[in-house]
Design a protein around this motif. Structure first.
Motif, PDB file in Angstrom:
ATOM      1  N   ASN A 109       0.836  -1.197   0.000  1.00 36.22           N
ATOM      2  CA  ASN A 109       0.000   0.000   0.000  1.00 36.22           C
ATOM      3  C   ASN A 109       0.868   1.243   0.000  1.00 36.22           C
ATOM      4  O   ASN A 109       2.059   1.215   0.332  1.00 36.22           O
ATOM      5  CB  ASN A 109      -0.957   0.010   1.194  1.00 36.22           C
ATOM      6  CG  ASN A 109      -0.253   0.302   2.497  1.00 36.22           C
ATOM      7  OD1 ASN A 109       0.634  -0.442   2.900  1.00 36.22           O
ATOM      8  ND2 ASN A 109      -0.621   1.398   3.154  1.00 36.22           N
ATOM      9  N   GLN A 120      -4.766  10.090   0.889  1.00 33.42           N
ATOM     10  CA  GLN A 120      -5.005   9.062  -0.126  1.00 33.42           C
ATOM     11  C   GLN A 120      -4.289   7.782   0.299  1.00 33.42           C
ATOM     12  O   GLN A 120      -3.126   7.825   0.707  1.00 33.42           O
ATOM     13  CB  GLN A 120      -4.493   9.524  -1.489  1.00 33.42           C
ATOM     14  CG  GLN A 120      -4.684   8.522  -2.611  1.00 33.42           C
ATOM     15  CD  GLN A 120      -3.982   8.966  -3.885  1.00 33.42           C
ATOM     16  OE1 GLN A 120      -2.812   9.338  -3.876  1.00 33.42           O
ATOM     17  NE2 GLN A 120      -4.707   8.964  -4.986  1.00 33.42           N
ATOM     18  N   ASN A 121      -4.996   6.681   0.193  1.00 27.47           N
ATOM     19  CA  ASN A 121      -4.408   5.388   0.512  1.00 27.47           C
ATOM     20  C   ASN A 121      -4.712   4.421  -0.636  1.00 27.47           C
ATOM     21  O   ASN A 121      -5.878   4.233  -1.006  1.00 27.47           O
ATOM     22  CB  ASN A 121      -4.988   4.834   1.813  1.00 27.47           C
ATOM     23  CG  ASN A 121      -4.350   3.500   2.179  1.00 27.47           C
ATOM     24  OD1 ASN A 121      -3.150   3.416   2.388  1.00 27.47           O
ATOM     25  ND2 ASN A 121      -5.162   2.461   2.254  1.00 27.47           N
ATOM     26  N   THR A 122      -3.682   3.858  -1.217  1.00 30.29           N
ATOM     27  CA  THR A 122      -3.833   2.901  -2.314  1.00 30.29           C
ATOM     28  C   THR A 122      -3.367   1.531  -1.836  1.00 30.29           C
ATOM     29  O   THR A 122      -2.235   1.397  -1.349  1.00 30.29           O
ATOM     30  CB  THR A 122      -3.018   3.333  -3.540  1.00 30.29           C
ATOM     31  OG1 THR A 122      -3.443   4.638  -3.957  1.00 30.29           O
ATOM     32  CG2 THR A 122      -3.222   2.352  -4.685  1.00 30.29           C
ATOM     33  N   ASN A 178      -2.955  -2.485  -2.956  1.00 28.88           N
ATOM     34  CA  ASN A 178      -2.926  -3.451  -4.050  1.00 28.88           C
ATOM     35  C   ASN A 178      -2.960  -4.847  -3.443  1.00 28.88           C
ATOM     36  O   ASN A 178      -1.993  -5.293  -2.837  1.00 28.88           O
ATOM     37  CB  ASN A 178      -1.669  -3.261  -4.906  1.00 28.88           C
ATOM     38  CG  ASN A 178      -1.590  -4.254  -6.040  1.00 28.88           C
ATOM     39  OD1 ASN A 178      -0.906  -5.261  -5.946  1.00 28.88           O
ATOM     40  ND2 ASN A 178      -2.280  -3.988  -7.123  1.00 28.88           N
ATOM     41  N   ASP A 236      -7.194  -3.240  -7.031  1.00 22.74           N
ATOM     42  CA  ASP A 236      -6.595  -1.986  -6.581  1.00 22.74           C
ATOM     43  C   ASP A 236      -7.664  -1.197  -5.836  1.00 22.74           C
ATOM     44  O   ASP A 236      -8.672  -0.775  -6.427  1.00 22.74           O
ATOM     45  CB  ASP A 236      -6.078  -1.171  -7.768  1.00 22.74           C
ATOM     46  CG  ASP A 236      -4.812  -1.763  -8.364  1.00 22.74           C
ATOM     47  OD1 ASP A 236      -4.146  -2.540  -7.663  1.00 22.74           O
ATOM     48  OD2 ASP A 236      -4.508  -1.457  -9.535  1.00 22.74           O
ATOM     49  N   TYR A 237      -7.469  -1.037  -4.540  1.00 22.28           N
ATOM     50  CA  TYR A 237      -8.389  -0.257  -3.720  1.00 22.28           C
ATOM     51  C   TYR A 237      -7.765   1.118  -3.465  1.00 22.28           C
ATOM     52  O   TYR A 237      -6.607   1.216  -3.050  1.00 22.28           O
ATOM     53  CB  TYR A 237      -8.642  -0.938  -2.379  1.00 22.28           C
ATOM     54  CG  TYR A 237      -9.259  -2.304  -2.476  1.00 22.28           C
ATOM     55  CD1 TYR A 237     -10.633  -2.466  -2.658  1.00 22.28           C
ATOM     56  CD2 TYR A 237      -8.477  -3.453  -2.374  1.00 22.28           C
ATOM     57  CE1 TYR A 237     -11.203  -3.724  -2.739  1.00 22.28           C
ATOM     58  CE2 TYR A 237      -9.038  -4.712  -2.445  1.00 22.28           C
ATOM     59  CZ  TYR A 237     -10.397  -4.845  -2.633  1.00 22.28           C
ATOM     60  OH  TYR A 237     -10.959  -6.093  -2.710  1.00 22.28           O
ATOM     61  N   GLU A 238      -8.542   2.156  -3.690  1.00 24.31           N
ATOM     62  CA  GLU A 238      -8.052   3.508  -3.429  1.00 24.31           C
ATOM     63  C   GLU A 238      -9.070   4.257  -2.574  1.00 24.31           C
ATOM     64  O   GLU A 238     -10.257   4.341  -2.922  1.00 24.31           O
ATOM     65  CB  GLU A 238      -7.799   4.272  -4.720  1.00 24.31           C
ATOM     66  CG  GLU A 238      -7.227   5.663  -4.493  1.00 24.31           C
ATOM     67  CD  GLU A 238      -6.842   6.365  -5.784  1.00 24.31           C
ATOM     68  OE1 GLU A 238      -5.743   6.102  -6.301  1.00 24.31           O
ATOM     69  OE2 GLU A 238      -7.658   7.179  -6.265  1.00 24.31           O
ATOM     70  N   THR A 289      -9.769   7.976  -0.785  1.00 24.31           N
ATOM     71  CA  THR A 289      -9.373   9.380  -0.690  1.00 24.31           C
ATOM     72  C   THR A 289     -10.297  10.090   0.286  1.00 24.31           C
ATOM     73  O   THR A 289     -11.491   9.769   0.381  1.00 24.31           O
ATOM     74  CB  THR A 289      -9.435  10.085  -2.059  1.00 24.31           C
ATOM     75  OG1 THR A 289     -10.754   9.957  -2.607  1.00 24.31           O
ATOM     76  CG2 THR A 289      -8.432   9.486  -3.018  1.00 24.31           C
TER      77      THR A 289
END
Length: 337
Positions: A50, A77-79, A81, A144-146, A148
């Motif tokens: 992440n 923002q947090n991404t 995978n 892919d989780y995002e 914001t």
């Protein structure tokens, strides 16, 4: 239970798969024969990769001795995978309408060799047997989780005509998106490749022909928004034995919304009124999800007075009224699209 690949090669063709043999039908398989079972736990991620980013900006403007403006903005923002085991998607076969090529190539010869017959169901399109399929050749399912988060506030503090006042406007939004990033496939595309003989899910050949079936679309989009307006005033009344009496009043107004949207693969068979005619599903994913578009407004007014009657006695009186509106939906649901 039969496994043509195992019968032909003596192994399951993948280090994460192993044979399950049951000569009597009373063991773990629950059926006479052999099966290749997949160890999906080997694909579990304890901590997916992440990335996080954040920004904060604050500003204050003193207009004069009695008035101050301020503003604030926060963003994060947090991404994430995350990957999972390849799709497990059983599908039915029969000799005429449901993958007859697989049936006639692998099942019918086995039936003939062992003098076996499958009693045909009353519905000719029903399946005669079930293939336990896992899309190893297409790779791990990947999402892919995002997330914001936006938060903004502006406000004013001041004094005028003997009154202290304070006002602020706050906006906050959280958004989460989920995107297919590998491993999931379009069911219509996959079935067409099998029917055309380009892809053999039994022997795992022709994988390149179904690589275009892998999905890279948005699965889900969730948004939650709150906008809040607050204004309050305070004024001294008169001196009493215990000190100055004070009166204050204010109002709050809030706009709330919550929206959940899905891509076309998730909306299949969800039954909302404007659903389109899309039929394919995401192999390894879900379908039949219902979208949400909900909002409501709330408001409140309040007042309070403090009377210090004596140094050892204070009287406080307050009143407040809150109104919560009903929730309004942007979608109408029915049994037919």
């Amino acid at each position: 239970a039969i496994n043509p690949y195992y019968s032909l090669n003596g192994n399951c063709g993948n280090p994460s798969a192993g044979p399950l043999l049951d000569p009597t039908g009373t063991g773990a398989l629950g059926a006479i024969g052999e099966s290749c079972r997949f160890n999906y736990a080997t694909y579990v991620q304890d901590i997916p990769s992440n990335e996080q980013n954040a920004v904060t900006v604050n500003g204050t403007w003193r207009i004069n001795d009695n008035t101050t403006l301020y503003a604030n903005y926060d963003f994060s923002q947090n991404t994430l995978n995350s990957y999972f085991a390849p799709s497990a998607q059983p599908f039915g076969i029969n000799p005429t309408t449901r993958n007859p090529g697989i049936y006639n190539t692998y099942l019918q010869p086995f039936l003939d060799a062992n003098n076996l017959t499958i009693v045909a169901p009353s519905n000719p399109s029903s399946s005669f047997a079930t293939v336990g399929y896992r899309s190893v050749g297409l790779g791990s399912r990947t999402d892919d989780y995002e997330t914001t988060w936006n938060h903004a506030a502006v406000g004013v503090d001041g004094k005028a005509w003997g009154w202290d006042y304070r006002g602020r406007l706050v906006f906050a939004q959280t958004q989460l998106t989920d995107t297919h990033a590998g491993g999931y496939s379009d069911s219509d595309c996959l079935n067409s490749a099998i029917a055309a003989g380009k892809y053999n899910p039994i022997l795992g050949t022709g994988v390149d022909s179904v690589k275009p079936c892998i999905l890279h679309d948005q699965v889900q989009d969730i948004k939650s928004r709150v906008t809040d307006l607050t204004f309050g005033v305070q004024h001294d009344l008169w001196n009493m034995a215990g000190g100055m009496s004070i009166f204050s009043a204010g109002l709050d107004y809030a706009w709330n919304s919550y929206d959940v949207g899905y891509g076309p693969y998730g909306l299949v068979n969800s039954g909302y009124s404007t659903q389109d005619s899309f039929t394919a599903t995401a192999v390894g994913g879900g379908s039949g999800f219902v979208p949400i578009s909900a909002h409501r407004n709330n408001w409140a007014i309040y007042g309070e007075a403090l009377f210090p009657v004596l140094k050892s006695l204070e009287i406080d009186a307050s009143v407040r009224y809150d109104y919560y509106d009903k929730i309004h939906s942007g979608y109408v649901f029915s049994n037919t699209a």
